[in-house]
Enzyme design. Structure first.
Site, PDB file in Angstrom:
ATOM      1  N   ARG A  31      72.094  39.819   4.548  1.00  0.00           N
ATOM      2  CA  ARG A  31      71.111  39.653   5.629  1.00  0.00           C
ATOM      3  C   ARG A  31      71.678  40.037   7.001  1.00  0.00           C
ATOM      4  NH1 ARG A  31      66.811  35.493   4.203  1.00  0.00           N
ATOM      5  NH2 ARG A  31      67.011  35.192   1.951  1.00  0.00           N
ATOM      6  N   SER A  89      75.779  30.620  29.695  1.00  0.00           N
ATOM      7  CA  SER A  89      75.268  31.986  29.840  1.00  0.00           C
ATOM      8  C   SER A  89      74.116  32.080  30.826  1.00  0.00           C
ATOM      9  CB  SER A  89      74.803  32.516  28.477  1.00  0.00           C
ATOM     10  OG  SER A  89      73.748  31.700  27.972  1.00  0.00           O
ATOM     11  N   ASP A  90      73.465  30.948  31.087  1.00  0.00           N
ATOM     12  CA  ASP A  90      72.355  30.960  32.031  1.00  0.00           C
ATOM     13  C   ASP A  90      72.168  29.565  32.603  1.00  0.00           C
ATOM     14  OD1 ASP A  90      69.739  29.708  30.410  1.00  0.00           O
ATOM     15  OD2 ASP A  90      71.221  30.651  29.110  1.00  0.00           O
TER      16      ASP A  90
END
EC number: 2.4.2.1
Length: 239
Positions: free
Chosen positions: A44, A204-205
């Protein structure tokens, strides 16, 4: 033996696995930090690699987004491939003003709005916490590199796009350092199957200010966090 989600054999994985959400970040970690890295899973597109770091066998594999995805991979790694320790290395969003972009956060505990740990724990609240020695080793590894880290509670959310933004006010009040989507699930799986786990995240934010890093930066430039995780493994071997 191989599972429906991991096409590897016993011995292909090290006893310690670093797990970012993004499989491309797993590839980046393997290519950047590990020697003699080889691919051990690609089912996957969830890439996994095993190599060595300063002579120590270590694996890295993606776990996808959210508690259901990471729980599948964590469970199978522990029960089918002999993994003893999982270190989630990922990103989180800040809600507190004093938590800044690129800060490194160590999740000592993981609150959540998911019900998975209640399902495990007979509908009672389970305190999803990291292994103490792994927390200590990560803090010591950061100190040795003169990197400041924040240690405390994080929040594992089921929804990325929350319908209840007022919950961020509650998180801030209770001192939540960062919001992500997996740690509480990984801590629960580790507890259920007798393994140890830790989540280390880079901010990250910032949910309040809207400040954010780019997706390329999230994939490639969180090197301090990865180095802390790897060095903490070596410290754990010396205990």
């Amino acid at each position: 033996m191989a599972t429906p989600h991991i096409n590897a054999e016993m011995g292909d994985f090290a006893d310690v696995v670093l797990m970012p959400g993004d499989p491309l970040r797993a590839k980046y970690i393997a290519e950047t930090f590990l020697e003699n890295a080889r691919e051990v899973n690609n089912v996957r597109g969830m890439l996994g690699f095993t190599g060595t770091y300063k002579g120590r066998k270590i694996s890295v594999m993606g776990h996808g987004m959210g508690i259901p995805s990471c729980s599948i991979y964590a469970k199978e790694l522990i029960t089918e491939f002999g993994v003893k320790k999982i270190i989630r290395v990922g990103s989180c969003g800040a809600v507190r003003e004093d938590v800044k972009l690129r800060d490194v956060v160590i999740g000592m505990g993981a609150c959540t709005d998911s019900k998975v740990n209640r399902m495990r724990f007979k509908d009672h609240d389970y305190a999803a916490i990291a292994d103490f020695d792994m927390v200590r080793n990560a803090v010591d590894a950061a100190k040795a590199r003169d990197v400041s880290v924040r240690v405390g509670n994080i929040f594992s959310a089921d929804l990325f796009y929350t319908p209840d933004p007022q919950m961020f006010d509650v998180m801030e009040k209770y001192g939540i350092l960062g919001v992500e989507m997996e740690a509480a699930g990984i801590y629960g799986v580790a507890a259920e199957f007798g393994a140890k786990a830790l989540a280390i995240c880079t901010v990250s934010d910032h949910i309040r200010t809207g400040a954010q890093t780019t997706s390329e930066e999230r994939q490639n430039t969180f090197n301090e966090m990865i180095e802390i995780a790897l060095e903490s493994v070596l410290l754990g071997d010396n205990e």
